[in-house]
Design a protein around this motif. Structure first.
Motif, PDB file in Angstrom:
ATOM      1  N   GLY A   1       0.797  -1.223   0.000  1.00  0.00           N
ATOM      2  CA  GLY A   1       0.000   0.000   0.000  1.00  0.00           C
ATOM      3  C   GLY A   1       0.825   1.266   0.000  1.00  0.00           C
ATOM      4  O   GLY A   1       0.301   2.357   0.246  1.00  0.00           O
ATOM      5  N   TYR A   2       2.125   1.168  -0.303  1.00  0.00           N
ATOM      6  CA  TYR A   2       3.012   2.323  -0.222  1.00  0.00           C
ATOM      7  C   TYR A   2       3.061   3.186  -1.483  1.00  0.00           C
ATOM      8  O   TYR A   2       3.688   4.234  -1.484  1.00  0.00           O
ATOM      9  N   TYR A   3       2.474   2.772  -2.571  1.00  0.00           N
ATOM     10  CA  TYR A   3       2.364   3.563  -3.788  1.00  0.00           C
ATOM     11  C   TYR A   3       3.701   4.167  -4.234  1.00  0.00           C
ATOM     12  O   TYR A   3       3.883   5.382  -4.227  1.00  0.00           O
ATOM     13  N   PRO A   4       4.640   3.320  -4.659  1.00  0.00           N
ATOM     14  CA  PRO A   4       5.891   3.862  -5.201  1.00  0.00           C
ATOM     15  C   PRO A   4       5.731   4.270  -6.662  1.00  0.00           C
ATOM     16  O   PRO A   4       5.024   3.610  -7.429  1.00  0.00           O
ATOM     17  N   VAL A   5       6.365   5.367  -7.052  1.00  0.00           N
ATOM     18  CA  VAL A   5       6.415   5.794  -8.450  1.00  0.00           C
ATOM     19  C   VAL A   5       7.862   6.140  -8.780  1.00  0.00           C
ATOM     20  O   VAL A   5       8.629   6.542  -7.903  1.00  0.00           O
ATOM     21  N   CYS A   6       8.232   5.975 -10.041  1.00  0.00           N
ATOM     22  CA  CYS A   6       9.594   6.254 -10.472  1.00  0.00           C
ATOM     23  C   CYS A   6       9.649   7.569 -11.244  1.00  0.00           C
ATOM     24  O   CYS A   6       8.701   7.927 -11.952  1.00  0.00           O
ATOM     25  N   GLY A   7      10.756   8.259 -11.109  1.00  0.00           N
ATOM     26  CA  GLY A   7      10.970   9.496 -11.840  1.00  0.00           C
ATOM     27  C   GLY A   7      12.321   9.464 -12.505  1.00  0.00           C
ATOM     28  O   GLY A   7      13.126   8.549 -12.302  1.00  0.00           O
ATOM     29  N   PHE A   8      12.574  10.482 -13.342  1.00  0.00           N
ATOM     30  CA  PHE A   8      13.857  10.542 -14.045  1.00  0.00           C
ATOM     31  C   PHE A   8      14.408  11.964 -14.017  1.00  0.00           C
ATOM     32  O   PHE A   8      13.671  12.944 -14.148  1.00  0.00           O
ATOM     33  N   GLY A   9      15.698  12.051 -13.855  1.00  0.00           N
ATOM     34  CA  GLY A   9      16.385  13.337 -13.908  1.00  0.00           C
ATOM     35  C   GLY A   9      17.880  13.111 -13.824  1.00  0.00           C
ATOM     36  O   GLY A   9      18.336  12.006 -13.540  1.00  0.00           O
ATOM     37  N   MET A  10      18.640  14.143 -14.098  1.00  0.00           N
ATOM     38  CA  MET A  10      20.099  14.084 -14.001  1.00  0.00           C
ATOM     39  C   MET A  10      20.600  15.425 -13.478  1.00  0.00           C
ATOM     40  O   MET A  10      19.857  16.408 -13.477  1.00  0.00           O
ATOM     41  N   THR A  11      21.844  15.450 -13.053  1.00  0.00           N
ATOM     42  CA  THR A  11      22.427  16.711 -12.608  1.00  0.00           C
ATOM     43  C   THR A  11      22.340  17.757 -13.712  1.00  0.00           C
ATOM     44  O   THR A  11      22.140  18.942 -13.443  1.00  0.00           O
ATOM     45  N   GLU A  12      22.455  17.325 -14.978  1.00  0.00           N
ATOM     46  CA  GLU A  12      22.444  18.241 -16.112  1.00  0.00           C
ATOM     47  C   GLU A  12      21.047  18.746 -16.474  1.00  0.00           C
ATOM     48  O   GLU A  12      20.907  19.752 -17.166  1.00  0.00           O
ATOM     49  N   THR A  13      20.010  18.034 -16.044  1.00  0.00           N
ATOM     50  CA  THR A  13      18.648  18.365 -16.488  1.00  0.00           C
ATOM     51  C   THR A  13      17.680  18.668 -15.358  1.00  0.00           C
ATOM     52  O   THR A  13      16.562  19.098 -15.607  1.00  0.00           O
ATOM     53  N   ALA A  14      18.075  18.428 -14.109  1.00  0.00           N
ATOM     54  CA  ALA A  14      17.167  18.439 -12.958  1.00  0.00           C
ATOM     55  C   ALA A  14      16.101  17.355 -13.161  1.00  0.00           C
ATOM     56  O   ALA A  14      16.280  16.454 -13.977  1.00  0.00           O
ATOM     57  N   VAL A  15      15.009  17.436 -12.436  1.00  0.00           N
ATOM     58  CA  VAL A  15      13.964  16.406 -12.530  1.00  0.00           C
ATOM     59  C   VAL A  15      13.117  16.684 -13.767  1.00  0.00           C
ATOM     60  O   VAL A  15      12.617  17.796 -13.948  1.00  0.00           O
ATOM     61  N   THR A  16      12.952  15.676 -14.618  1.00  0.00           N
ATOM     62  CA  THR A  16      12.237  15.893 -15.872  1.00  0.00           C
ATOM     63  C   THR A  16      10.931  15.125 -15.999  1.00  0.00           C
ATOM     64  O   THR A  16      10.104  15.462 -16.835  1.00  0.00           O
ATOM     65  N   SER A  17      10.744  14.084 -15.197  1.00  0.00           N
ATOM     66  CA  SER A  17       9.492  13.328 -15.299  1.00  0.00           C
ATOM     67  C   SER A  17       9.261  12.494 -14.052  1.00  0.00           C
ATOM     68  O   SER A  17      10.190  12.201 -13.295  1.00  0.00           O
ATOM     69  N   VAL A  18       7.997  12.105 -13.861  1.00  0.00           N
ATOM     70  CA  VAL A  18       7.614  11.174 -12.803  1.00  0.00           C
ATOM     71  C   VAL A  18       6.340  10.474 -13.269  1.00  0.00           C
ATOM     72  O   VAL A  18       5.491  11.087 -13.917  1.00  0.00           O
ATOM     73  N   GLU A  19       6.230   9.195 -12.963  1.00  0.00           N
ATOM     74  CA  GLU A  19       5.032   8.459 -13.364  1.00  0.00           C
ATOM     75  C   GLU A  19       3.839   8.923 -12.522  1.00  0.00           C
ATOM     76  O   GLU A  19       3.878   8.835 -11.305  1.00  0.00           O
ATOM     77  N   MET A  20       2.808   9.418 -13.184  1.00  0.00           N
ATOM     78  CA  MET A  20       1.639   9.949 -12.471  1.00  0.00           C
ATOM     79  C   MET A  20       0.382   9.101 -12.640  1.00  0.00           C
ATOM     80  O   MET A  20      -0.658   9.409 -12.087  1.00  0.00           O
ATOM     81  N   SER A  21       0.475   8.016 -13.410  1.00  0.00           N
ATOM     82  CA  SER A  21      -0.689   7.165 -13.616  1.00  0.00           C
ATOM     83  C   SER A  21      -1.030   6.401 -12.337  1.00  0.00           C
ATOM     84  O   SER A  21      -0.140   5.978 -11.596  1.00  0.00           O
ATOM     85  N   LYS A  22      -2.310   6.203 -12.097  1.00  0.00           N
ATOM     86  CA  LYS A  22      -2.735   5.395 -10.949  1.00  0.00           C
ATOM     87  C   LYS A  22      -2.888   3.927 -11.314  1.00  0.00           C
ATOM     88  O   LYS A  22      -3.179   3.103 -10.456  1.00  0.00           O
TER      89      LYS A  22
END
Length: 428
Positions: A347-368
């Motif tokens: 029940g912890y609802y983990p989601v993955c995101g992507f980013g790099m030092t060069e780009t900062a945070v660029t995405s995160v999975e928002m689908s339920k």
């Protein structure tokens, strides 16, 4: 003020003035709301945003005296409850901030200082550096700041930039700069996520576990800046041992956890070892409850998550990160699917995101949708960036180099003391 309205109002103000000064003032505007939660000699302590603002001014007064010249001041301090006031104190004193890993060796730290033409460093440990580098002991600075009058500092020109350093795992560490506009655009992504998924961004004074080091792009952008802009309270750990994480989480009940897959792997590995020691019947019951939870989440995500965390696995979640976790955001590297399945089953609802030092945070999975979450998908690009996949000519599958362009990509890079243009291809 209604919290939802406050978020929209603050985003509108930040849109009008995309500077670090505006971000600081809006963040401190949360006033008496909790900003920091921590244990001190076993006692629960709370600091508000109003207290943080006063402490920031005290740090700024000390730093302006210690480093009268303009330029970068390096912060080489691990995540702690003073970090907010330390960082904003650097910016408020008119300097730019260079973020360096607290565990960075002296030789590597000196190279980064030279890259940024930085002659001052706030450090948590003793360092052997040349005489032209002014080293300020962090513990001593904390004591000096506490002795400063809260109203003794007068605003001047705010710093304009923050520089982050790559880890150096694929070569020499490099220094990438973000100006106030790029950082503001990063923070403004919170409105999009709020509109898409209230589990990830909510309008309440949430409690977030400050697990990551703040020199790390994910820890800095999300835990320090993003969460503070939203008015969340960061829960600070004395150290990152499993016992401290569990005890602190049990006391403060985090609702948001931003971490790297290592934390997820450790939690899952520990739980599997516990289950393996149980009787055959209990192992079978655990497997059945896990399958039931995942199957229910496939048809009714919210109901399945609530039932799992609050009923089916309450005894387990209570002994891990608590029973109030709404979301775990994982980034920095790939999270194995079996870990995502287990955490979702709890029940912890983990989601993955992507980013790099060069780009900062660029995405995160928002689908339920459960299928999306357990796949390891990092979601679609946030409003501030675009993705493009440059296919490999010899590949028959959709695989290749991902190109990122947008307002939150670094605005410059430091090399040999000079500010260079962004390290990008033609067209950004």
């Amino acid at each position: 003020m209604n919290s939802s309205y406050a978020l929209e109002h603050n985003c509108a103000l930040l849109e009008q003035s995309k500077t670090l000064e505006t971000l600081f003032r809006l963040t401190c505007g949360h006033g008496d709301a909790d900003a920091a939660l921590f244990l001190e000699n076993g006692e629960e302590k709370h600091w508000s945003y109003r207290q943080y603002e006063a402490m920031t001014r005290q740090y700024a007064a000390c730093l302006r005296r210690a480093f009268p010249e303009e330029g970068y001041i390096a912060i080489s301090v691990d995540t702690c409850k003073e970090w907010f006031s330390l960082f904003w104190g650097v910016i408020l004193s008119g300097h730019n901030a260079l973020l360096i890993d607290a565990a960075c060796a002296d030789e590597a730290a000196l190279r980064l200082l030279r890259e940024a033409d930085c002659h001052g460093i706030i450090t948590q440990r003793r360092r052997t550096l040349p005489q032209d580098v002014r080293s300020l002991d962090f513990s001593a600075l904390v004591g000096q700041a506490a002795a400063e009058p809260e109203d003794g500092f007068r605003d001047g020109a705010f710093g304009q930039c923050v520089a982050l350093c790559t880890s150096g795992t694929t070569g020499q560490s490099r220094v990438f700069v973000y100006d106030g506009e790029a950082i503001a655009e990063q923070v403004l992504n919170s409105k999009l996520i709020y509109e898409e998924n209230r589990r990830i961004v909510e309008e309440a004074n949430r409690r977030s576990l400050a697990f990551l080091p703040f020199h790390h792009v994910l820890g800095f952008m999300v835990d320090l800046l993003w969460c503070s802009f939203l008015g969340y309270a960061n829960i600070y750990l004395r150290d990152r041992t499993p016992a401290t994480i569990i005890e602190t989480s049990r006391r403060f009940q985090p609702e948001l956890v931003v971490a790297v897959p290592l934390l997820a792997n450790n939690l899952c590995t520990s739980l599997r070892k516990q289950v393996a020691r149980e009787s055959r019947l209990k192992r079978a019951l655990f497997a059945s409850a896990k399958n039931f939870s995942l199957n229910l989440q496939r048809v009714a995500p919210e109901a399945g998550l609530w039932l799992a965390e609050k009923i089916l696995f309450r005894r387990i979640t209570k002994s891990m990160l608590g029973t109030e976790v709404k979301c775990i955001i994982l980034g920095g590297s790939h999270t194995p699917q079996e870990q995502l399945k287990l955490l979702n089953a709890l029940g912890y609802y983990p989601v993955c995101g992507f980013g790099m030092t060069e780009t900062a945070v660029t995405s995160v999975e928002m689908s339920k949708r459960l299928k999306k979450r357990v796949s390891g998908s990092v979601g679609k690009p946030l409003r501030s960036v675009e993705y493009r996949l440059k296919d490999q000519e010899s590949s028959r599958v959709r695989r290749g180099e991902m190109l990122v362009r947008g307002k939150t990509v670094h605005t410059g890079r430091l090399h040999d003391g000079r500010m260079l243009p962004p390290d990008t291809l033609e067209g950004g």
